[in-house]
Scaffold this motif. Structure first.
Motif, PDB file in Angstrom:
ATOM      1  N   ASP A 106       0.826  -1.202   0.000  1.00  0.00           N
ATOM      2  CA  ASP A 106       0.000   0.000   0.000  1.00  0.00           C
ATOM      3  C   ASP A 106       0.861   1.252   0.000  1.00  0.00           C
ATOM      4  N   LEU A 107       2.178   1.081  -0.079  1.00  0.00           N
ATOM      5  CA  LEU A 107       3.110   2.196  -0.236  1.00  0.00           C
ATOM      6  C   LEU A 107       3.572   2.202  -1.691  1.00  0.00           C
ATOM      7  N   LEU A 108       3.172   3.231  -2.403  1.00  0.00           N
ATOM      8  CA  LEU A 108       3.387   3.268  -3.845  1.00  0.00           C
ATOM      9  C   LEU A 108       4.198   4.493  -4.245  1.00  0.00           C
ATOM     10  N   PRO A 109       4.902   4.435  -5.393  1.00  0.00           N
ATOM     11  CA  PRO A 109       4.992   3.306  -6.315  1.00  0.00           C
ATOM     12  C   PRO A 109       5.949   2.224  -5.818  1.00  0.00           C
ATOM     13  N   ILE A 110       5.815   1.041  -6.387  1.00  0.00           N
ATOM     14  CA  ILE A 110       6.691  -0.080  -6.075  1.00  0.00           C
ATOM     15  C   ILE A 110       7.990   0.091  -6.861  1.00  0.00           C
ATOM     16  N   THR A 111       9.104   0.159  -6.142  1.00  0.00           N
ATOM     17  CA  THR A 111      10.412   0.332  -6.766  1.00  0.00           C
ATOM     18  C   THR A 111      11.129  -1.010  -6.871  1.00  0.00           C
ATOM     19  N   SER A 304      -4.581  -0.727  -5.476  1.00  0.00           N
ATOM     20  CA  SER A 304      -3.866  -0.127  -6.597  1.00  0.00           C
ATOM     21  C   SER A 304      -2.467  -0.723  -6.703  1.00  0.00           C
ATOM     22  N   ALA A 305      -1.956  -0.806  -7.934  1.00  0.00           N
ATOM     23  CA  ALA A 305      -0.611  -1.337  -8.155  1.00  0.00           C
ATOM     24  C   ALA A 305       0.066  -0.494  -9.234  1.00  0.00           C
ATOM     25  N   ILE A 306       1.012   0.342  -8.809  1.00  0.00           N
ATOM     26  CA  ILE A 306       1.780   1.138  -9.762  1.00  0.00           C
ATOM     27  C   ILE A 306       3.271   0.963  -9.467  1.00  0.00           C
ATOM     28  N   TYR A 307       4.078   1.083 -10.520  1.00  0.00           N
ATOM     29  CA  TYR A 307       5.493   0.749 -10.433  1.00  0.00           C
ATOM     30  C   TYR A 307       6.343   1.925 -10.885  1.00  0.00           C
ATOM     31  N   SER A 308       7.370   2.205 -10.129  1.00  0.00           N
ATOM     32  CA  SER A 308       8.281   3.294 -10.476  1.00  0.00           C
ATOM     33  C   SER A 308       9.170   2.896 -11.645  1.00  0.00           C
ATOM     34  N   ILE A 309       9.302   3.800 -12.619  1.00  0.00           N
ATOM     35  CA  ILE A 309      10.237   3.593 -13.731  1.00  0.00           C
ATOM     36  C   ILE A 309      11.379   4.617 -13.673  1.00  0.00           C
ATOM     37  N   ASP A 310      11.524   5.274 -12.519  1.00  0.00           N
ATOM     38  CA  ASP A 310      12.536   6.329 -12.391  1.00  0.00           C
ATOM     39  C   ASP A 310      13.958   5.808 -12.531  1.00  0.00           C
ATOM     40  N   LYS A 311      14.214   4.604 -12.036  1.00  0.00           N
ATOM     41  CA  LYS A 311      15.568   4.058 -12.121  1.00  0.00           C
ATOM     42  C   LYS A 311      15.982   3.869 -13.578  1.00  0.00           C
ATOM     43  N   LEU A 312      15.085   3.337 -14.401  1.00  0.00           N
ATOM     44  CA  LEU A 312      15.379   3.157 -15.822  1.00  0.00           C
ATOM     45  C   LEU A 312      15.603   4.504 -16.502  1.00  0.00           C
ATOM     46  N   ARG A 313      14.808   5.479 -16.142  1.00  0.00           N
ATOM     47  CA  ARG A 313      14.986   6.823 -16.693  1.00  0.00           C
ATOM     48  C   ARG A 313      16.376   7.368 -16.364  1.00  0.00           C
ATOM     49  N   ARG A 314      16.765   7.238 -15.099  1.00  0.00           N
ATOM     50  CA  ARG A 314      18.062   7.789 -14.671  1.00  0.00           C
ATOM     51  C   ARG A 314      19.228   7.094 -15.351  1.00  0.00           C
ATOM     52  N   HIS A 315      19.153   5.784 -15.477  1.00  0.00           N
ATOM     53  CA  HIS A 315      20.297   5.009 -15.955  1.00  0.00           C
ATOM     54  C   HIS A 315      20.434   4.977 -17.477  1.00  0.00           C
ATOM     55  N   THR A 316      19.342   5.261 -18.196  1.00  0.00           N
ATOM     56  CA  THR A 316      19.397   5.139 -19.660  1.00  0.00           C
ATOM     57  C   THR A 316      18.970   6.406 -20.399  1.00  0.00           C
ATOM     58  N   GLY A 317      18.259   7.312 -19.735  1.00  0.00           N
ATOM     59  CA  GLY A 317      17.721   8.481 -20.413  1.00  0.00           C
ATOM     60  C   GLY A 317      16.422   8.223 -21.150  1.00  0.00           C
ATOM     61  N   TRP A 318      15.899   7.007 -21.032  1.00  0.00           N
ATOM     62  CA  TRP A 318      14.636   6.667 -21.692  1.00  0.00           C
ATOM     63  C   TRP A 318      13.470   7.406 -21.061  1.00  0.00           C
ATOM     64  N   GLU A 319      12.523   7.814 -21.893  1.00  0.00           N
ATOM     65  CA  GLU A 319      11.253   8.370 -21.449  1.00  0.00           C
ATOM     66  C   GLU A 319      10.142   7.754 -22.296  1.00  0.00           C
ATOM     67  N   PRO A 320       9.020   7.358 -21.679  1.00  0.00           N
ATOM     68  CA  PRO A 320       7.912   6.856 -22.491  1.00  0.00           C
ATOM     69  C   PRO A 320       7.368   7.965 -23.397  1.00  0.00           C
ATOM     70  N   GLU A 321       7.180   7.641 -24.650  1.00  0.00           N
ATOM     71  CA  GLU A 321       6.643   8.610 -25.601  1.00  0.00           C
ATOM     72  C   GLU A 321       5.127   8.573 -25.684  1.00  0.00           C
ATOM     73  N   LEU A 322       4.541   7.436 -25.343  1.00  0.00           N
ATOM     74  CA  LEU A 322       3.093   7.260 -25.466  1.00  0.00           C
ATOM     75  C   LEU A 322       2.437   7.263 -24.089  1.00  0.00           C
ATOM     76  N   ASP A 323       1.545   8.218 -23.849  1.00  0.00           N
ATOM     77  CA  ASP A 323       0.761   8.152 -22.626  1.00  0.00           C
ATOM     78  C   ASP A 323      -0.355   7.126 -22.816  1.00  0.00           C
ATOM     79  N   PHE A 324      -1.169   6.936 -21.792  1.00  0.00           N
ATOM     80  CA  PHE A 324      -2.177   5.872 -21.850  1.00  0.00           C
ATOM     81  C   PHE A 324      -3.150   6.084 -23.011  1.00  0.00           C
ATOM     82  N   ALA A 325      -3.656   7.304 -23.180  1.00  0.00           N
ATOM     83  CA  ALA A 325      -4.631   7.558 -24.240  1.00  0.00           C
ATOM     84  C   ALA A 325      -4.029   7.302 -25.616  1.00  0.00           C
TER      85      ALA A 325
END
Length: 362
Positions: A106-111, A304-325
């Motif tokens: 119940d502590l989110l996001p899951i890292t 609810s279940a959400i996951y942190s993607i911050d580590k991948l962002r920091r280490h690779t510079g990747w950013e998702p280009e497509l939002d949910f819609a």
């Protein structure tokens, strides 16, 4: 870079092959040769069965590549064999795991350093993914085998091999069917697009900072379950006949106090390991098809279940280009182009029975 993709003809693997080829990489794919696919020009294809170790050794020892992205390893012996074959021969091995490895929270996001679930709540699929990762961590620490683990969460996109997710929702709206939403529809989820995830895997390749690491990989935004339905309805420009399942009824359904008859036929790709699941767990998986939800063996229907993607962002510079819609919109365009909006069929008997139950309590 010359990259071997294990799999490469379906969904995530195929999206990855197209991304790699379009960005100048040389691509080799390995599979059993049973799946047809529209592969980019120049992709090499070799054939072997992962259940036959000697065949795998013979074929892969003749394949010269710089990196391997393993989309299809599910058992520890498969990863052990890949390490044996490629130790000292490649610059990077990327293993695809899943966020089903994580314990509920119940502590989110899951890292990535969140506790994993190895107890009785875990199923064979998640348990094996953890055992595969254990091997790779050991090999990195002891032998400097350059491996990374990437945990996919829910994914949508062209050719999804789990049609009971977004494709089932498309058909509900196309057919004007009632759409059942658990509770008040406020539970929060997250999803990524296969094209975004392919780009992230490419950006990891050969990056020493990623060796010995685990990364979550999913979308960058979130949706409530009602928001999921509303977004689909807006993209398709179809009204959504929303029916909310009262929380008390959802609790009864989830715990098996109220049962709904299972459909006689189910999608080939609906529930991994369902032959070993008890009736309640099968029931829970069916309920998560209403508005897609991850790992009902671990996460209660209203958690609810959400996951942190911050580590991948920091280490690779990747950013998702497509939002949910935009992910829904791109997938819907593919769905129409393939004619599936006119031809795909689902068994809605389970949902019809649920509608009767909901109407009976209203």
């Amino acid at each position: 870079m010359r990259v071997l993709v294990m799999g490469g003809t379906q969904f995530n693997g195929l999206a990855l092959v197209h991304d790699l080829a379009s960005t100048g990489h040389q691509v080799v794919i390995l599979n059993r040769g049973k799946s047809e696919a529209k592969l980019p020009l120049g992709v090499e294809r070799v054939y072997a069965d992962r259940t036959k170790p000697d065949q795998m050794r013979e074929v892969l020892r003749a394949v010269d590549v710089d990196a391997v992205i393993d989309v299809t390893a599910y058992r520890p012996e498969e990863v052990e064999l890949m390490v044996e074959i490629f130790r000292g021969r490649i610059d990077h091995y990327v293993f695809i795991s899943s966020t089903v490895i994580y314990a509920a929270s119940d502590l989110l996001p899951i890292t990535e350093d969140h506790p994993v679930e190895r107890g009785p709540a875990q199923q064979e699929y998640g348990r094996n993914k953890l055992l595969c990762e254990d091997i790779l961590i050991r090999e990195w620490r002891q032998n400097r085998f350059p491996a990374s683990t990437v945990c996919f969460s829910m994914v949508m996109g062209a050719g999804n091999i789990l049609p009971d997710r977004e494709q089932r929702m498309f058909q509900r709206l196309v057919q004007g069917r009632p759409i059942l939403i658990p509770g008040n529809g406020r539970m929060i989820q997250q999803i990524g697009h296969a094209d975004d995830q392919a780009r992230a895997l490419r950006m990891m390749l050969g990056n020493p900072r990623t060796f010995g690491q685990r990364y979550n990989l999913t979308g960058g935004d979130y949706f409530s379950q009602e928001g999921y339905v509303d977004t689909f309805a807006r993209i398709l420009d179809r009204p959504a006949d929303k029916r909310f399942i009262p929380p008390s009824l959802m609790n009864d359904l989830w715990e098996g106090r109220v049962e709904v008859e299972m459909p006689r036929t189910q999608s080939k790709a609906d529930i991994r390991g369902k032959e070993k699941a008890d009736r309640i767990m099968i029931h829970r998986f069916m309920l998560t098809m209403l508005v897609q939800q991850i790992a009902p063996n671990i996460h209660y229907w209203d958690r609810s279940a959400i996951y942190s993607i911050d580590k991948l962002r920091r280490h690779t510079g990747w950013e998702p280009e497509l939002d949910f819609a935009r992910s829904v919109e791109r997938t819907w365009r593919w769905y129409q182009a393939e004619g599936l909006d006119r031809t795909q069929e689902f068994d809605f008997a389970f949902e019809d029975e649920l509608v009767r139950l909901v109407d009976g309590r209203s």
